[in-house]
Design a protein around this motif. Sequence first.
Motif, PDB file in Angstrom:
ATOM      1  N   PRO A 154       0.827  -1.208   0.000  1.00  0.00           N
ATOM      2  CA  PRO A 154       0.000   0.000   0.000  1.00  0.00           C
ATOM      3  C   PRO A 154       0.858   1.254   0.000  1.00  0.00           C
ATOM      4  CG  PRO A 154       0.067  -0.960   2.192  1.00  0.00           C
ATOM      5  CD  PRO A 154       0.777  -1.923   1.281  1.00  0.00           C
ATOM      6  N   SER A 155       0.260   2.342  -0.408  1.00  0.00           N
ATOM      7  CA  SER A 155       0.886   3.657  -0.335  1.00  0.00           C
ATOM      8  C   SER A 155       0.304   4.405   0.857  1.00  0.00           C
ATOM      9  CB  SER A 155       0.634   4.450  -1.622  1.00  0.00           C
ATOM     10  OG  SER A 155       1.219   3.809  -2.731  1.00  0.00           O
ATOM     11  N   ILE A 156       1.141   5.157   1.541  1.00  0.00           N
ATOM     12  CA  ILE A 156       0.715   5.867   2.746  1.00  0.00           C
ATOM     13  C   ILE A 156       0.704   7.363   2.484  1.00  0.00           C
ATOM     14  CG2 ILE A 156       1.284   6.409   5.154  1.00  0.00           C
ATOM     15  CD1 ILE A 156       2.572   3.202   3.575  1.00  0.00           C
ATOM     16  N   ILE A 157      -0.397   7.996   2.847  1.00  0.00           N
ATOM     17  CA  ILE A 157      -0.483   9.458   2.855  1.00  0.00           C
ATOM     18  C   ILE A 157      -0.462   9.894   4.308  1.00  0.00           C
ATOM     19  CG2 ILE A 157      -1.938  11.456   2.353  1.00  0.00           C
ATOM     20  CD1 ILE A 157      -3.025   9.927  -0.055  1.00  0.00           C
ATOM     21  N   PHE A 158       0.489  10.751   4.658  1.00  0.00           N
ATOM     22  CA  PHE A 158       0.614  11.196   6.047  1.00  0.00           C
ATOM     23  C   PHE A 158       0.183  12.658   6.171  1.00  0.00           C
ATOM     24  CE2 PHE A 158       2.529  12.985   9.783  1.00  0.00           C
ATOM     25  CZ  PHE A 158       2.302  11.996  10.736  1.00  0.00           C
ATOM     26  N   VAL A 159      -0.654  12.919   7.196  1.00  0.00           N
ATOM     27  CA  VAL A 159      -1.201  14.261   7.419  1.00  0.00           C
ATOM     28  C   VAL A 159      -0.778  14.733   8.810  1.00  0.00           C
ATOM     29  CG1 VAL A 159      -3.255  15.693   7.374  1.00  0.00           C
ATOM     30  CG2 VAL A 159      -3.194  13.581   6.022  1.00  0.00           C
ATOM     31  N   PRO A 160      -0.104  15.867   8.918  1.00  0.00           N
ATOM     32  CA  PRO A 160       0.360  16.341  10.229  1.00  0.00           C
ATOM     33  C   PRO A 160      -0.765  16.917  11.077  1.00  0.00           C
ATOM     34  CG  PRO A 160       0.898  17.946   8.545  1.00  0.00           C
ATOM     35  CD  PRO A 160       0.325  16.753   7.826  1.00  0.00           C
ATOM     36  N   GLY A 161      -0.466  17.120  12.358  1.00  0.00           N
ATOM     37  CA  GLY A 161      -1.405  17.780  13.241  1.00  0.00           C
ATOM     38  C   GLY A 161      -1.437  19.278  12.995  1.00  0.00           C
ATOM     39  N   SER A 162      -2.353  19.975  13.647  1.00  0.00           N
ATOM     40  CA  SER A 162      -2.460  21.425  13.471  1.00  0.00           C
ATOM     41  C   SER A 162      -1.150  22.103  13.855  1.00  0.00           C
ATOM     42  CB  SER A 162      -3.605  21.972  14.333  1.00  0.00           C
ATOM     43  OG  SER A 162      -3.432  21.628  15.694  1.00  0.00           O
ATOM     44  N   ILE A 205       9.011   4.515   7.667  1.00  0.00           N
ATOM     45  CA  ILE A 205       8.038   3.873   6.782  1.00  0.00           C
ATOM     46  C   ILE A 205       8.628   3.674   5.394  1.00  0.00           C
ATOM     47  CG2 ILE A 205       5.785   4.133   5.673  1.00  0.00           C
ATOM     48  CD1 ILE A 205       4.920   5.762   8.160  1.00  0.00           C
ATOM     49  N   SER A 206       9.255   4.710   4.855  1.00  0.00           N
ATOM     50  CA  SER A 206       9.854   4.576   3.522  1.00  0.00           C
ATOM     51  C   SER A 206      11.030   3.602   3.554  1.00  0.00           C
ATOM     52  CB  SER A 206      10.290   5.936   2.988  1.00  0.00           C
ATOM     53  OG  SER A 206      11.276   6.520   3.805  1.00  0.00           O
TER      54      SER A 206
END
Length: 265
Positions: A4-12, A26-27
């Motif tokens: 799978p490919s992972i999309i990472f989203v940071p916190g505010s 991860i990479s």
Amino acid sequence: MSKPSIIFVPGSYVLLPAYQNLLDAISGAGYEVHGIHPPTIGPRSRQGRDRPAPSMYDDAAVIAQEAEKLAEQGKDVILMGHSYAGIPMSQSTKGLGKDQRKAQGKPGGVVHLAFISCLVPAIGQLAGTLLSRFPNDKRPHVSIDENGWMLMEDPAATAEMICQKLPPREGEAFVRDFAKHSAQSFGNELTYAGYKDIPVSYLFCEEDKAGPPDFQRDMIAMIEEASGREVDVTSVKGDHCPHLSAEKGTIDWALNVVKKAQMSQ
């Protein structure tokens, strides 16, 4: 079996380099990982943009665009994020779940949501609703500029709230690198709950002051009730920033989530 490919989203407020240790792990394990810089986060330390701050829906649109691009390549996609990211991540998946896309004869899609001590509201709720259970005098001071961009004014006090397990100087330096964040985004209601249809893993942070254990348990219980599915929960002895305070546990969790999602397809 494809990875799978992972999309990472940071916190505010948080810029992506703050998560570099996690993204590299991860990479380094052989997975494709894409970090998102959400529109609601300013471009650099302690700055916003010279225009009205955007909404949570703008963040969701950017996440959805990246997820759809990967899905169109036939890839299974995992959305992984921290804190505030749980809201636009949930909002973003409308029409993008793998089962939804398969029913339309389309390839790929989002197969898993991975929340790191995330805010996860019910339909109709918003970040401000969730956070309203904490008195204002218990939160670090935030200023808002004329364009609606928020700034953490006291890095030391903020560090004591979100990364208290770090040495004080290190924690203060971490927060001082924060950009400004859109105030509007905390007032946007969730209108789509991706967690109802897409399996969820949650990294439970036992020593989180910003989102205490009972707060996290309530959100996990809400997800389970809304979805009729058990949430895959892992606990670490970390504060609100476990990628720093419980680095090994967080990396192990992330890699296990990815492997389990891969095996389930």
